[in-house]
Design a protein around this motif. Structure first.
Motif, PDB file in Angstrom:
ATOM      1  N   ASP A 177      45.794 -25.249  -0.622  1.00  0.00           N
ATOM      2  CA  ASP A 177      46.136 -23.901  -1.068  1.00  0.00           C
ATOM      3  C   ASP A 177      45.364 -22.925  -0.199  1.00  0.00           C
ATOM      4  O   ASP A 177      44.179 -22.693  -0.401  1.00  0.00           O
ATOM      5  N   GLU A 178      46.035 -22.356   0.783  1.00  0.00           N
ATOM      6  CA  GLU A 178      45.358 -21.485   1.731  1.00  0.00           C
ATOM      7  C   GLU A 178      44.809 -20.239   1.055  1.00  0.00           C
ATOM      8  O   GLU A 178      43.752 -19.729   1.440  1.00  0.00           O
ATOM      9  N   ASP A 179      45.532 -19.716   0.053  1.00  0.00           N
ATOM     10  CA  ASP A 179      45.041 -18.536  -0.659  1.00  0.00           C
ATOM     11  C   ASP A 179      43.744 -18.861  -1.390  1.00  0.00           C
ATOM     12  O   ASP A 179      42.762 -18.117  -1.311  1.00  0.00           O
ATOM     13  N   LEU A 180      43.743 -19.976  -2.093  1.00  0.00           N
ATOM     14  CA  LEU A 180      42.544 -20.367  -2.832  1.00  0.00           C
ATOM     15  C   LEU A 180      41.394 -20.678  -1.886  1.00  0.00           C
ATOM     16  O   LEU A 180      40.226 -20.385  -2.178  1.00  0.00           O
ATOM     17  N   ASP A 181      41.699 -21.244  -0.744  1.00  0.00           N
ATOM     18  CA  ASP A 181      40.658 -21.605   0.223  1.00  0.00           C
ATOM     19  C   ASP A 181      39.951 -20.378   0.798  1.00  0.00           C
ATOM     20  O   ASP A 181      38.868 -20.507   1.374  1.00  0.00           O
ATOM     21  N   ARG A 182      40.558 -19.200   0.652  1.00  0.00           N
ATOM     22  CA  ARG A 182      39.891 -17.990   1.153  1.00  0.00           C
ATOM     23  C   ARG A 182      38.716 -17.589   0.264  1.00  0.00           C
ATOM     24  O   ARG A 182      37.863 -16.808   0.675  1.00  0.00           O
ATOM     25  N   LEU A 183      38.687 -18.093  -0.955  1.00  0.00           N
ATOM     26  CA  LEU A 183      37.644 -17.695  -1.903  1.00  0.00           C
ATOM     27  C   LEU A 183      36.421 -18.589  -1.767  1.00  0.00           C
ATOM     28  O   LEU A 183      36.533 -19.786  -1.514  1.00  0.00           O
ATOM     29  N   THR A 184      35.248 -17.995  -1.969  1.00  0.00           N
ATOM     30  CA  THR A 184      34.028 -18.785  -2.011  1.00  0.00           C
ATOM     31  C   THR A 184      33.956 -19.527  -3.349  1.00  0.00           C
ATOM     32  O   THR A 184      34.718 -19.231  -4.276  1.00  0.00           O
ATOM     33  N   GLN A 185      33.034 -20.477  -3.434  1.00  0.00           N
ATOM     34  CA  GLN A 185      32.871 -21.212  -4.686  1.00  0.00           C
ATOM     35  C   GLN A 185      32.552 -20.267  -5.839  1.00  0.00           C
ATOM     36  O   GLN A 185      33.071 -20.404  -6.944  1.00  0.00           O
ATOM     37  N   ARG A 186      31.675 -19.294  -5.610  1.00  0.00           N
ATOM     38  CA  ARG A 186      31.301 -18.367  -6.681  1.00  0.00           C
ATOM     39  C   ARG A 186      32.484 -17.505  -7.074  1.00  0.00           C
ATOM     40  O   ARG A 186      32.702 -17.217  -8.256  1.00  0.00           O
ATOM     41  N   THR A 213      27.192  -7.665  -9.807  1.00  0.00           N
ATOM     42  CA  THR A 213      27.592  -8.761  -8.914  1.00  0.00           C
ATOM     43  C   THR A 213      28.940  -9.325  -9.331  1.00  0.00           C
ATOM     44  O   THR A 213      29.781  -9.667  -8.483  1.00  0.00           O
ATOM     45  N   VAL A 214      29.154  -9.432 -10.643  1.00  0.00           N
ATOM     46  CA  VAL A 214      30.468  -9.885 -11.121  1.00  0.00           C
ATOM     47  C   VAL A 214      31.558  -8.937 -10.628  1.00  0.00           C
ATOM     48  O   VAL A 214      32.601  -9.373 -10.121  1.00  0.00           O
ATOM     49  N   GLU A 215      31.318  -7.651 -10.779  1.00  0.00           N
ATOM     50  CA  GLU A 215      32.303  -6.656 -10.334  1.00  0.00           C
ATOM     51  C   GLU A 215      32.593  -6.806  -8.843  1.00  0.00           C
ATOM     52  O   GLU A 215      33.741  -6.702  -8.394  1.00  0.00           O
ATOM     53  N   SER A 216      31.535  -7.066  -8.086  1.00  0.00           N
ATOM     54  CA  SER A 216      31.703  -7.237  -6.642  1.00  0.00           C
ATOM     55  C   SER A 216      32.559  -8.466  -6.330  1.00  0.00           C
ATOM     56  O   SER A 216      33.446  -8.406  -5.467  1.00  0.00           O
ATOM     57  N   HIS A 217      32.308  -9.559  -7.043  1.00  0.00           N
ATOM     58  CA  HIS A 217      33.106 -10.770  -6.819  1.00  0.00           C
ATOM     59  C   HIS A 217      34.569 -10.542  -7.204  1.00  0.00           C
ATOM     60  O   HIS A 217      35.486 -10.995  -6.508  1.00  0.00           O
ATOM     61  N   VAL A 218      34.799  -9.855  -8.325  1.00  0.00           N
ATOM     62  CA  VAL A 218      36.176  -9.592  -8.754  1.00  0.00           C
ATOM     63  C   VAL A 218      36.908  -8.750  -7.712  1.00  0.00           C
ATOM     64  O   VAL A 218      38.069  -9.022  -7.367  1.00  0.00           O
ATOM     65  N   SER A 219      36.222  -7.746  -7.192  1.00  0.00           N
ATOM     66  CA  SER A 219      36.844  -6.909  -6.156  1.00  0.00           C
ATOM     67  C   SER A 219      37.208  -7.733  -4.930  1.00  0.00           C
ATOM     68  O   SER A 219      38.290  -7.566  -4.345  1.00  0.00           O
ATOM     69  N   ALA A 220      36.299  -8.637  -4.562  1.00  0.00           N
ATOM     70  CA  ALA A 220      36.572  -9.483  -3.385  1.00  0.00           C
ATOM     71  C   ALA A 220      37.766 -10.399  -3.634  1.00  0.00           C
ATOM     72  O   ALA A 220      38.610 -10.593  -2.753  1.00  0.00           O
ATOM     73  N   VAL A 221      37.832 -10.958  -4.851  1.00  0.00           N
ATOM     74  CA  VAL A 221      38.949 -11.846  -5.184  1.00  0.00           C
ATOM     75  C   VAL A 221      40.272 -11.084  -5.145  1.00  0.00           C
ATOM     76  O   VAL A 221      41.263 -11.554  -4.562  1.00  0.00           O
ATOM     77  N   LEU A 222      40.294  -9.914  -5.754  1.00  0.00           N
ATOM     78  CA  LEU A 222      41.529  -9.115  -5.768  1.00  0.00           C
ATOM     79  C   LEU A 222      41.959  -8.754  -4.353  1.00  0.00           C
ATOM     80  O   LEU A 222      43.153  -8.818  -4.017  1.00  0.00           O
ATOM     81  N   ARG A 223      40.973  -8.411  -3.530  1.00  0.00           N
ATOM     82  CA  ARG A 223      41.307  -8.032  -2.152  1.00  0.00           C
ATOM     83  C   ARG A 223      41.850  -9.227  -1.368  1.00  0.00           C
ATOM     84  O   ARG A 223      42.878  -9.117  -0.691  1.00  0.00           O
ATOM     85  N   LYS A 224      41.186 -10.358  -1.474  1.00  0.00           N
ATOM     86  CA  LYS A 224      41.606 -11.540  -0.711  1.00  0.00           C
ATOM     87  C   LYS A 224      42.971 -12.057  -1.159  1.00  0.00           C
ATOM     88  O   LYS A 224      43.742 -12.568  -0.341  1.00  0.00           O
ATOM     89  N   LEU A 225      43.246 -11.944  -2.452  1.00  0.00           N
ATOM     90  CA  LEU A 225      44.527 -12.453  -2.972  1.00  0.00           C
ATOM     91  C   LEU A 225      45.604 -11.385  -3.004  1.00  0.00           C
ATOM     92  O   LEU A 225      46.742 -11.661  -3.399  1.00  0.00           O
ATOM     93  N   GLN A 226      45.225 -10.154  -2.600  1.00  0.00           N
ATOM     94  CA  GLN A 226      46.152  -9.019  -2.576  1.00  0.00           C
ATOM     95  C   GLN A 226      46.767  -8.787  -3.952  1.00  0.00           C
ATOM     96  O   GLN A 226      47.981  -8.633  -4.102  1.00  0.00           O
ATOM     97  N   LEU A 227      45.892  -8.789  -4.960  1.00  0.00           N
ATOM     98  CA  LEU A 227      46.290  -8.499  -6.324  1.00  0.00           C
ATOM     99  C   LEU A 227      45.688  -7.160  -6.735  1.00  0.00           C
ATOM    100  O   LEU A 227      44.733  -6.679  -6.120  1.00  0.00           O
ATOM    101  N   SER A 228      46.253  -6.563  -7.815  1.00  0.00           N
ATOM    102  CA  SER A 228      45.848  -5.206  -8.185  1.00  0.00           C
ATOM    103  C   SER A 228      44.918  -5.152  -9.383  1.00  0.00           C
ATOM    104  O   SER A 228      44.129  -4.212  -9.516  1.00  0.00           O
ATOM    105  N   ASN A 229      45.003  -6.101 -10.287  1.00  0.00           N
ATOM    106  CA  ASN A 229      44.207  -6.014 -11.506  1.00  0.00           C
ATOM    107  C   ASN A 229      44.002  -7.404 -12.106  1.00  0.00           C
ATOM    108  O   ASN A 229      44.576  -8.391 -11.633  1.00  0.00           O
ATOM    109  N   ARG A 230      43.198  -7.470 -13.186  1.00  0.00           N
ATOM    110  CA  ARG A 230      42.859  -8.766 -13.752  1.00  0.00           C
ATOM    111  C   ARG A 230      44.057  -9.436 -14.423  1.00  0.00           C
ATOM    112  O   ARG A 230      44.082 -10.649 -14.550  1.00  0.00           O
ATOM    113  N   HIS A 231      45.046  -8.662 -14.840  1.00  0.00           N
ATOM    114  CA  HIS A 231      46.236  -9.263 -15.439  1.00  0.00           C
ATOM    115  C   HIS A 231      47.025 -10.052 -14.384  1.00  0.00           C
ATOM    116  O   HIS A 231      47.479 -11.172 -14.644  1.00  0.00           O
TER     117      HIS A 231
END
Length: 243
Positions: A177-186, A213-231
């Motif tokens: 899963d290339e999309d998932l592989d973009r994310l770090t373990q954390r 730090t949680v907020e920072s990780h969530v922002s990174a995840v949304l950016r890497k996956l090109q998603l807009s919100n937690r839903h």
């Protein structure tokens, strides 16, 4: 890597540790976990050598420390957390591959993690770990698991054994899963907790990090996956069966 052979589920009735301790057997172990309090707890639970046969010869809190300590002490078994600073347990396995391949004195790895997610389990087994147990395991069962891994067995918590075998038996899983592989373990850890409905404050407490730090990780995840919100993030994770 093919499917693990000789898989054995951990059960409370196992007595390998008691038998080994009574026979004077010893196993040298290194603990790798980024939470010092958890390492201290494991050491207290299993490290009484005369009773358990387990001798804890080293500890490490991140990837670089782990590789240094494992190389210096050459333990028989490493209890390895999956999520670590510096690249995670998979990176430790990659850098310790020559030690695992040493036919005369192999270093064997047993993953010990809070995560029961498929991609975490499959990742470390592919990396060369001989088993995977979750942190809900009892001290007695953990000692038994360490001895079994030392002997070359594959050991899994009962709930994990079935899907591990299914995953390796399947011709179409686990996919890359290339999309998932973009994310770090954390980031994957935060993603999973967000998808399970945890609030930022709850995630921070569970992972021993700050809300910021949680907020920072969530922002990174949304950016890497090109998603807009937690839903959207929750739907993405659910579709991949990461929740």
């Amino acid at each position: 890597m093919g499917a693990p052979t000789g898989s054995t589920a951990v059960g409370p009735q196992t007595t390998a540790a008691a038998t080994a301790a009574e026979g004077g057997r010893r196993v040298r172990v290194v603990l790798v976990d980024d939470h010092r309090m958890f390492r201290t707890g494991v050491q207290a639970e299993i490290g009484e050598t005369e009773r358990t046969g387990v001798e804890v010869v080293g500890e490490a809190a991140d990837v670089d420390q782990a590789v240094t300590v494992i190389t210096a002490t050459r333990p028989e078994v490493v209890l390895l957390d999956v999520h670590l600073p510096g690249g995670g347990g998979v990176e430790v396995l990659r850098r310790c591959a020559p030690l695992m391949a040493d036919a005369r004195q192999p270093v064997r790895f047993l993953a010990l993690s809070v995560s029961d997610a498929a991609e975490d389990v499959i990742g470390v087994i592919r990396g060369g770990a001989r088993g995977y147990v979750t942190k809900t395991i009892t001290g007695t069962d953990l000692v038994n698991s360490v001895f079994r891994v030392q002997e070359g067995d594959a050991v899994f918590s009962p709930r994990l054994a079935g899907f591990v075998l299914d995953a390796f038996a399947s011709t179409d899983a686990p996919p890359v899963d290339e999309d998932l592989d973009r994310l770090t373990q954390r980031e994957r850890e935060v993603l999973r907790l967000i998808a399970r409905g945890y609030a930022y404050k709850e995630i921070a407490k569970q992972l021993f990090i700050s809300v910021k730090t949680v907020e920072s990780h969530v922002s990174a995840v949304l950016r890497k996956l090109q998603l807009s919100n937690r839903h959207e993030l929750t739907r993405w994770a659910t579709a991949r069966r990461l929740v």
